[in-house]
Every structure is written in C-alpha cells, then in structure tokens.
Design a protein around this motif. Structure first.
Motif, mmCIF file in Angstrom:
data_model
loop_
_atom_site.group_PDB
_atom_site.id
_atom_site.type_symbol
_atom_site.label_atom_id
_atom_site.label_comp_id
_atom_site.label_asym_id
_atom_site.label_seq_id
_atom_site.Cartn_x
_atom_site.Cartn_y
_atom_site.Cartn_z
ATOM 1 N N LYS A 53 0.843 -1.196 0.000
ATOM 2 C CA LYS A 53 0.000 0.000 0.000
ATOM 3 C C LYS A 53 0.880 1.250 0.000
ATOM 4 O O LYS A 53 0.619 2.224 -0.720
ATOM 5 C CB LYS A 53 -0.916 -0.002 1.225
ATOM 6 N N GLY A 54 1.938 1.204 0.798
ATOM 7 C CA GLY A 54 2.851 2.336 0.866
ATOM 8 C C GLY A 54 3.536 2.603 -0.458
ATOM 9 O O GLY A 54 3.702 3.761 -0.861
ATOM 10 N N GLN A 55 3.912 1.532 -1.153
ATOM 11 C CA GLN A 55 4.570 1.686 -2.450
ATOM 12 C C GLN A 55 3.622 2.339 -3.461
ATOM 13 O O GLN A 55 4.016 3.247 -4.197
ATOM 14 C CB GLN A 55 5.018 0.324 -2.970
ATOM 15 N N THR A 56 2.378 1.901 -3.472
ATOM 16 C CA THR A 56 1.376 2.476 -4.377
ATOM 17 C C THR A 56 1.194 3.965 -4.095
ATOM 18 O O THR A 56 1.140 4.791 -5.020
ATOM 19 C CB THR A 56 0.028 1.745 -4.212
ATOM 20 N N LEU A 57 1.113 4.310 -2.818
ATOM 21 C CA LEU A 57 0.921 5.700 -2.401
ATOM 22 C C LEU A 57 2.137 6.560 -2.770
ATOM 23 O O LEU A 57 1.999 7.670 -3.298
ATOM 24 C CB LEU A 57 0.696 5.728 -0.886
ATOM 25 N N LEU A 58 3.325 6.020 -2.524
ATOM 26 C CA LEU A 58 4.540 6.750 -2.843
ATOM 27 C C LEU A 58 4.648 7.004 -4.345
ATOM 28 O O LEU A 58 4.965 8.124 -4.774
ATOM 29 C CB LEU A 58 5.767 5.982 -2.352
ATOM 30 N N GLU A 59 4.388 5.975 -5.141
ATOM 31 C CA GLU A 59 4.498 6.131 -6.593
ATOM 32 C C GLU A 59 3.483 7.141 -7.120
ATOM 33 O O GLU A 59 3.776 7.929 -8.029
ATOM 34 C CB GLU A 59 4.353 4.769 -7.274
ATOM 35 N N HIS A 60 2.293 7.148 -6.514
ATOM 36 C CA HIS A 60 1.278 8.143 -6.858
ATOM 37 C C HIS A 60 1.801 9.550 -6.573
ATOM 38 O O HIS A 60 1.676 10.461 -7.408
ATOM 39 C CB HIS A 60 0.002 7.873 -6.053
ATOM 40 N N ASP A 61 2.395 9.729 -5.390
ATOM 41 C CA ASP A 61 2.915 11.052 -5.015
ATOM 42 C C ASP A 61 4.088 11.472 -5.898
ATOM 43 O O ASP A 61 4.202 12.642 -6.283
ATOM 44 C CB ASP A 61 3.334 11.048 -3.539
ATOM 45 N N LEU A 62 4.958 10.524 -6.212
ATOM 46 C CA LEU A 62 6.106 10.836 -7.059
ATOM 47 C C LEU A 62 5.658 11.252 -8.463
ATOM 48 O O LEU A 62 6.216 12.173 -9.055
ATOM 49 C CB LEU A 62 7.062 9.639 -7.133
ATOM 50 N N GLN A 63 4.645 10.579 -8.971
ATOM 51 C CA GLN A 63 4.124 10.911 -10.301
ATOM 52 C C GLN A 63 3.520 12.318 -10.319
ATOM 53 O O GLN A 63 3.520 12.990 -11.352
ATOM 54 C CB GLN A 63 3.093 9.878 -10.747
ATOM 55 N N ARG A 64 3.024 12.738 -9.160
ATOM 56 C CA ARG A 64 2.425 14.076 -9.066
ATOM 57 C C ARG A 64 3.464 15.137 -8.691
ATOM 58 O O ARG A 64 3.118 16.283 -8.427
ATOM 59 C CB ARG A 64 1.292 14.060 -8.030
ATOM 60 N N GLY A 65 4.740 14.726 -8.674
ATOM 61 C CA GLY A 65 5.805 15.696 -8.443
ATOM 62 C C GLY A 65 6.117 15.953 -6.985
ATOM 63 O O GLY A 65 6.255 17.117 -6.572
ATOM 64 N N LEU A 66 6.208 14.901 -6.207
ATOM 65 C CA LEU A 66 6.512 15.020 -4.780
ATOM 66 C C LEU A 66 7.712 15.939 -4.528
ATOM 67 O O LEU A 66 8.783 15.743 -5.086
ATOM 68 C CB LEU A 66 6.808 13.620 -4.203
ATOM 69 N N GLN A 67 7.511 16.954 -3.700
ATOM 70 C CA GLN A 67 8.565 17.881 -3.314
ATOM 71 C C GLN A 67 8.813 17.714 -1.815
ATOM 72 O O GLN A 67 7.970 18.084 -1.000
ATOM 73 C CB GLN A 67 8.159 19.325 -3.620
ATOM 74 N N ALA A 68 9.944 17.124 -1.473
ATOM 75 C CA ALA A 68 10.244 16.908 -0.056
ATOM 76 C C ALA A 68 11.747 16.799 0.139
ATOM 77 O O ALA A 68 12.482 16.419 -0.780
ATOM 78 C CB ALA A 68 9.562 15.639 0.447
ATOM 79 N N ASP A 69 12.188 17.156 1.335
ATOM 80 C CA ASP A 69 13.592 16.972 1.696
ATOM 81 C C ASP A 69 13.821 15.560 2.223
ATOM 82 O O ASP A 69 14.840 14.939 1.939
ATOM 83 C CB ASP A 69 13.990 17.997 2.764
ATOM 84 N N TYR A 70 12.844 15.084 3.007
ATOM 85 C CA TYR A 70 12.941 13.753 3.613
ATOM 86 C C TYR A 70 11.634 12.991 3.411
ATOM 87 O O TYR A 70 10.559 13.588 3.360
ATOM 88 C CB TYR A 70 13.199 13.851 5.118
ATOM 89 N N ALA A 71 11.741 11.656 3.345
ATOM 90 C CA ALA A 71 10.546 10.799 3.334
ATOM 91 C C ALA A 71 10.822 9.614 4.251
ATOM 92 O O ALA A 71 11.721 8.801 3.991
ATOM 93 C CB ALA A 71 10.225 10.317 1.922
ATOM 94 N N LEU A 72 10.090 9.559 5.354
ATOM 95 C CA LEU A 72 10.205 8.444 6.292
ATOM 96 C C LEU A 72 9.358 7.284 5.793
ATOM 97 O O LEU A 72 8.156 7.441 5.537
ATOM 98 C CB LEU A 72 9.734 8.872 7.682
ATOM 99 N N ILE A 73 9.972 6.119 5.638
ATOM 100 C CA ILE A 73 9.258 4.908 5.234
ATOM 101 C C ILE A 73 9.171 4.012 6.468
ATOM 102 O O ILE A 73 10.197 3.559 6.988
ATOM 103 C CB ILE A 73 9.997 4.158 4.104
ATOM 104 N N ALA A 74 7.960 3.787 6.963
ATOM 105 C CA ALA A 74 7.791 3.108 8.253
ATOM 106 C C ALA A 74 6.718 2.017 8.166
ATOM 107 O O ALA A 74 5.561 2.236 8.536
ATOM 108 C CB ALA A 74 7.421 4.131 9.327
#
Length: 227
Positions: A53-74
C-alpha cells in the motif's frame, strides 16, 4: 522550511484502542507538541497499510511531483501479521504473513531507490516492540480458539520474534543502502516502563508511547535541520 513526508501505518497516525478496542487517531494532539517546528510534515500514513500500500501511495505522489527533503518509510507491523482466522481453521498448515520477508525487502529497496532518483532523502526507522501476550489475548477475545492458534504458533513469544524480524530487516537494509536509520526500537527497549508504553491490544502504543515515538523521530529531524 524543510518538508518531510511520512509513509506508514496506524502507528504513525498515533492510533490508540479504547476499552472496547475501537480505534481513535490522536495525531493532531501529538503534533501540537511541536509548535514552532522548522519542518513541514505531511503525514501519508494509513490504518492497516502494508508496504505494498505504501509503495502504491509513494508512486502516486512521485508521479504528481513530490517535493520533499525527507521521506520516512515506516512499515513492517502489518506486513508481519498473519490471517489468524486461517491459522485457527488449519493450525497444521503453513501460513505466510501478509507480506513475506523477501517481498518486504524487495519492495523497500525499490521505494528507497525511487526516492533517491527523485532527489528525496529516504529515512527508515526500526519498529517499536510489541507485547505478544496482549496481542494473543486481543486475537482470542472474539471467540478464536487460543488452543488452535497456539498449536500453530508453538509459543506465544513467536509473535514478538516474527515482528522483530521485520524491524531487523529494516535495520540491515539501512546499513546496506546507506540510508539514515532512526533507532526507535532501541529507545523503547531501554525503557524500564515499557509495558506502560504499549496499548492494550499489544501492537499499538499508549499516548505516552506515542510521545516517545514522535519525540524520537523529531529529535532525529531536529539534529539534521540544525546541522
């Protein structure tokens, strides 16, 4: 201002069960402790989420141009869990967790790579410990057969050990890939009042436990921002 995304499960939403084991999210209360913080936090955690589920969500955000300094994967808690109704029905069979360790590791490596490719620094954390006895009591409260589940488990603490395998896998991957690791589990295991930090279902935390968890995360982030 720095920006950090959080990808996780119900632990990262500060989820606490009440006396009837109904779940309540306390994230706003927890985050109030960090007024005046120098980091914008975007929490993308979902109740019950596995790493898939996390991978799907992350890929969705990346495709929409995720702008972040850090991303915690937990992730790891739900991944390490089993279909307990299936275990009860057939305690003599081999039952796989919701995500096998091999799949968990493979997906996590891919997520780290995807973040790095987009210029976002991934961060990992070890899992808070669980209370195997409380979780077994929780599983059996609604009429599941403790005897049949124990036939399959062998011993109650196998629940604890199996969850710890996922936490250890996260730690090993952090070292292998050079990814920053926040030692959440270590900070909990050092606590002499540990039972009071774990909720009645054995897998979530009490409000005191969430204070410990988020203070540990915030302490790591503060150290990075101030440097």
């Amino acid at each position: 201002m720095a920006r950090a995304y959080i990808y996780g499960d119900s632990l990262l939403k500060a989820t606490v069960p009440d006396e009837q084991f109904r779940y309540h999210f306390h994230l706003p209360e927890v985050m109030e402790r960090y007024e005046g913080r120098q980091t914008e936090v975007v929490n993308r955690s979902k109740m019950g989420a596995t790493i898939r589920k996390g991978q799907t969500l992350l890929e969705h955000d990346l495709q929409r141009g995720l702008q972040a300094d850090y991303a915690l994967i937990a992730y790891g808690g739900n991944d390490s869990d089993f279909d307990w109704d299936a275990v009860q029905a057939q305690p003599g069979e081999n039952h796989l967790p919701r995500t096998t360790l091999a799949d968990f590791k493979e997906i996590l490596v891919k997520m780290l790579r995807e973040l790095k490719d987009k210029g976002v620094q991934p961060v990992l954390m070890t899992l808070p410990p669980i209370d195997a006895q409380r979780y077994l009591d929780f599983l059996c409260r609604a009429g599941r057969s403790r005897e049949r589940i124990m036939d399959w488990l062998g011993d109650t603490q196998r629940i604890y050990r199996h969850q710890e395998l996922y936490s250890d896998t996260v730690a090993h991957l952090a070292y292998e890939t050079g990814t920053p690791l926040i030692e959440v589990r270590e900070s909990f295991l050092n606590e002499k009042r540990l039972p009071g930090l774990i909720a009645s279902d054995g897998i979530h935390l009490t409000m005191e436990g969430y204070t410990k968890l988020f203070d540990t995360l915030a302490g790591w982030l503060r150290g990075k921002i101030m440097h």
